[in-house]
Write a protein that holds these residues in place. Structure first.
Motif, PDB file in Angstrom:
ATOM      1  N   TYR A  34     -10.298   3.311   9.185  1.00 32.68           N
ATOM      2  CA  TYR A  34      -9.688   3.724   7.923  1.00 32.68           C
ATOM      3  C   TYR A  34      -8.344   4.353   8.245  1.00 32.68           C
ATOM      4  O   TYR A  34      -8.159   4.928   9.315  1.00 32.68           O
ATOM      5  CB  TYR A  34     -10.550   4.767   7.189  1.00 32.68           C
ATOM      6  CG  TYR A  34     -11.997   4.384   7.033  1.00 32.68           C
ATOM      7  CD1 TYR A  34     -12.376   3.347   6.199  1.00 32.68           C
ATOM      8  CD2 TYR A  34     -12.986   5.067   7.722  1.00 32.68           C
ATOM      9  CE1 TYR A  34     -13.717   2.999   6.051  1.00 32.68           C
ATOM     10  CE2 TYR A  34     -14.321   4.731   7.583  1.00 32.68           C
ATOM     11  CZ  TYR A  34     -14.675   3.702   6.748  1.00 32.68           C
ATOM     12  OH  TYR A  34     -15.987   3.363   6.606  1.00 32.68           O
ATOM     13  N   GLU A  35      -7.421   4.239   7.309  1.00 32.51           N
ATOM     14  CA  GLU A  35      -6.141   4.907   7.489  1.00 32.51           C
ATOM     15  C   GLU A  35      -5.654   5.427   6.151  1.00 32.51           C
ATOM     16  O   GLU A  35      -6.071   4.944   5.088  1.00 32.51           O
ATOM     17  CB  GLU A  35      -5.105   3.993   8.129  1.00 32.51           C
ATOM     18  CG  GLU A  35      -4.665   2.833   7.281  1.00 32.51           C
ATOM     19  CD  GLU A  35      -3.616   1.986   7.973  1.00 32.51           C
ATOM     20  OE1 GLU A  35      -2.494   1.906   7.429  1.00 32.51           O
ATOM     21  OE2 GLU A  35      -3.922   1.427   9.039  1.00 32.51           O
ATOM     22  N   LEU A  36      -4.796   6.407   6.214  1.00 29.22           N
ATOM     23  CA  LEU A  36      -4.239   7.035   5.023  1.00 29.22           C
ATOM     24  C   LEU A  36      -2.729   6.868   5.054  1.00 29.22           C
ATOM     25  O   LEU A  36      -2.088   7.201   6.047  1.00 29.22           O
ATOM     26  CB  LEU A  36      -4.599   8.529   4.998  1.00 29.22           C
ATOM     27  CG  LEU A  36      -3.977   9.370   3.895  1.00 29.22           C
ATOM     28  CD1 LEU A  36      -4.534   8.963   2.532  1.00 29.22           C
ATOM     29  CD2 LEU A  36      -4.239  10.849   4.157  1.00 29.22           C
ATOM     30  N   THR A  37      -2.190   6.337   3.985  1.00 30.18           N
ATOM     31  CA  THR A  37      -0.744   6.247   3.813  1.00 30.18           C
ATOM     32  C   THR A  37      -0.405   7.062   2.579  1.00 30.18           C
ATOM     33  O   THR A  37      -0.990   6.850   1.511  1.00 30.18           O
ATOM     34  CB  THR A  37      -0.292   4.785   3.611  1.00 30.18           C
ATOM     35  OG1 THR A  37      -0.709   4.026   4.737  1.00 30.18           O
ATOM     36  CG2 THR A  37       1.204   4.684   3.445  1.00 30.18           C
ATOM     37  N   VAL A  38       0.505   7.997   2.711  1.00 28.98           N
ATOM     38  CA  VAL A  38       0.883   8.859   1.592  1.00 28.98           C
ATOM     39  C   VAL A  38       2.249   8.426   1.081  1.00 28.98           C
ATOM     40  O   VAL A  38       3.214   8.371   1.833  1.00 28.98           O
ATOM     41  CB  VAL A  38       0.927  10.345   2.028  1.00 28.98           C
ATOM     42  CG1 VAL A  38       1.395  11.227   0.876  1.00 28.98           C
ATOM     43  CG2 VAL A  38      -0.434  10.794   2.541  1.00 28.98           C
ATOM     44  N   LEU A  39       2.298   8.084  -0.188  1.00 24.62           N
ATOM     45  CA  LEU A  39       3.553   7.763  -0.859  1.00 24.62           C
ATOM     46  C   LEU A  39       3.781   8.840  -1.911  1.00 24.62           C
ATOM     47  O   LEU A  39       2.893   9.128  -2.707  1.00 24.62           O
ATOM     48  CB  LEU A  39       3.479   6.391  -1.536  1.00 24.62           C
ATOM     49  CG  LEU A  39       3.203   5.199  -0.622  1.00 24.62           C
ATOM     50  CD1 LEU A  39       3.053   3.929  -1.448  1.00 24.62           C
ATOM     51  CD2 LEU A  39       4.316   5.041   0.389  1.00 24.62           C
ATOM     52  N   ARG A  53       4.161  -0.926  -4.827  1.00 16.01           N
ATOM     53  CA  ARG A  53       4.331  -0.961  -3.366  1.00 16.01           C
ATOM     54  C   ARG A  53       3.008  -0.654  -2.675  1.00 16.01           C
ATOM     55  O   ARG A  53       2.611  -1.324  -1.731  1.00 16.01           O
ATOM     56  CB  ARG A  53       5.410   0.041  -2.953  1.00 16.01           C
ATOM     57  CG  ARG A  53       5.815  -0.081  -1.515  1.00 16.01           C
ATOM     58  CD  ARG A  53       7.105   0.641  -1.199  1.00 16.01           C
ATOM     59  NE  ARG A  53       7.321   1.839  -1.954  1.00 16.01           N
ATOM     60  CZ  ARG A  53       7.577   3.028  -1.421  1.00 16.01           C
ATOM     61  NH1 ARG A  53       7.659   3.164  -0.121  1.00 16.01           N
ATOM     62  NH2 ARG A  53       7.775   4.087  -2.179  1.00 16.01           N
ATOM     63  N   ALA A  54       2.287   0.354  -3.173  1.00 16.56           N
ATOM     64  CA  ALA A  54       0.992   0.716  -2.582  1.00 16.56           C
ATOM     65  C   ALA A  54      -0.029  -0.398  -2.786  1.00 16.56           C
ATOM     66  O   ALA A  54      -0.780  -0.741  -1.866  1.00 16.56           O
ATOM     67  CB  ALA A  54       0.486   2.018  -3.199  1.00 16.56           C
ATOM     68  N   LEU A  55      -0.054  -0.975  -3.978  1.00 14.51           N
ATOM     69  CA  LEU A  55      -1.024  -2.033  -4.275  1.00 14.51           C
ATOM     70  C   LEU A  55      -0.751  -3.318  -3.499  1.00 14.51           C
ATOM     71  O   LEU A  55      -1.646  -4.150  -3.350  1.00 14.51           O
ATOM     72  CB  LEU A  55      -1.056  -2.313  -5.778  1.00 14.51           C
ATOM     73  CG  LEU A  55      -1.703  -1.210  -6.619  1.00 14.51           C
ATOM     74  CD1 LEU A  55      -1.349  -1.374  -8.093  1.00 14.51           C
ATOM     75  CD2 LEU A  55      -3.210  -1.184  -6.402  1.00 14.51           C
ATOM     76  N   SER A  59      -6.064  -2.092  -2.175  1.00 12.62           N
ATOM     77  CA  SER A  59      -6.576  -2.073  -3.549  1.00 12.62           C
ATOM     78  C   SER A  59      -7.302  -0.761  -3.843  1.00 12.62           C
ATOM     79  O   SER A  59      -7.999  -0.644  -4.839  1.00 12.62           O
ATOM     80  CB  SER A  59      -7.504  -3.263  -3.785  1.00 12.62           C
ATOM     81  OG  SER A  59      -8.578  -3.228  -2.874  1.00 12.62           O
ATOM     82  N   PHE A  60      -7.122   0.228  -2.977  1.00 11.92           N
ATOM     83  CA  PHE A  60      -7.724   1.548  -3.160  1.00 11.92           C
ATOM     84  C   PHE A  60      -6.613   2.585  -3.229  1.00 11.92           C
ATOM     85  O   PHE A  60      -5.908   2.804  -2.247  1.00 11.92           O
ATOM     86  CB  PHE A  60      -8.666   1.908  -2.004  1.00 11.92           C
ATOM     87  CG  PHE A  60      -9.806   0.951  -1.847  1.00 11.92           C
ATOM     88  CD1 PHE A  60     -10.948   1.092  -2.615  1.00 11.92           C
ATOM     89  CD2 PHE A  60      -9.735  -0.092  -0.940  1.00 11.92           C
ATOM     90  CE1 PHE A  60     -12.008   0.210  -2.479  1.00 11.92           C
ATOM     91  CE2 PHE A  60     -10.782  -0.981  -0.794  1.00 11.92           C
ATOM     92  CZ  PHE A  60     -11.920  -0.830  -1.571  1.00 11.92           C
ATOM     93  N   GLU A  78      -1.073  -6.022 -10.848  1.00  8.00           N
ATOM     94  CA  GLU A  78      -1.454  -5.817  -9.447  1.00  8.00           C
ATOM     95  C   GLU A  78      -2.681  -4.927  -9.302  1.00  8.00           C
ATOM     96  O   GLU A  78      -3.340  -4.920  -8.264  1.00  8.00           O
ATOM     97  CB  GLU A  78      -0.294  -5.186  -8.656  1.00  8.00           C
ATOM     98  CG  GLU A  78       0.955  -6.017  -8.600  1.00  8.00           C
ATOM     99  CD  GLU A  78       1.945  -5.735  -9.736  1.00  8.00           C
ATOM    100  OE1 GLU A  78       3.114  -6.079  -9.564  1.00  8.00           O
ATOM    101  OE2 GLU A  78       1.551  -5.210 -10.787  1.00  8.00           O
ATOM    102  N   ALA A  79      -3.002  -4.160 -10.330  1.00  6.75           N
ATOM    103  CA  ALA A  79      -4.130  -3.217 -10.279  1.00  6.75           C
ATOM    104  C   ALA A  79      -5.404  -3.791 -10.893  1.00  6.75           C
ATOM    105  O   ALA A  79      -6.406  -3.085 -10.996  1.00  6.75           O
ATOM    106  CB  ALA A  79      -3.756  -1.917 -10.988  1.00  6.75           C
ATOM    107  N   ALA A  80      -5.387  -5.053 -11.263  1.00  6.45           N
ATOM    108  CA  ALA A  80      -6.530  -5.653 -11.962  1.00  6.45           C
ATOM    109  C   ALA A  80      -7.840  -5.482 -11.198  1.00  6.45           C
ATOM    110  O   ALA A  80      -8.875  -5.210 -11.801  1.00  6.45           O
ATOM    111  CB  ALA A  80      -6.262  -7.123 -12.242  1.00  6.45           C
TER     112      ALA A  80
END
Length: 98
Positions: A34-39, A53-55, A59-60, A78-80
């Protein structure tokens, strides 16, 4: 925790980093990563551009956003199929089904 202790400005990020660290312990044994990217979106920034950009990467999404921002993100094509969790919105309307 005392009511006199100040809340850190990065409470949400710190909580996510702690959860990630905790989950990686078990994940090792299961062969998961698992990894975490913070925007971060500035106050006058564009939630939707950042969400797109995150999606494009996952998808989480864990949001620390006003309810209106989460609803706008949820309406993106993109969030469907995405799972959106809002870590800070107290708005109960987000949890009701239409």
């Amino acid at each position: 925790m005392s009511n006199l202790d100040p809340l850190p400005d990065d409470l949400g990020t710190a909580g996510a980093e702690l959860a990630l660290s905790d989950n990686l312990t078990t994940a090792k044994f299961l062969g998961h990563t698992y990894e975490l990217t913070v925007l971060t979106v500035p106050e006058d920034g564009n939630w939707l551009d950042t969400a797109r950009r995150a999606l494009s990467q996952t998808s989480f999404l864990i949001l620390d956003a006003p309810a209106q921002a989460q609803l706008a993100v949820a309406d993106l094509p993109e969030a469907a199929d995405a799972i959106l969790l809002n870590a800070s919105a107290r708005d109960r309307d987000l949890r009701h089904t239409a």
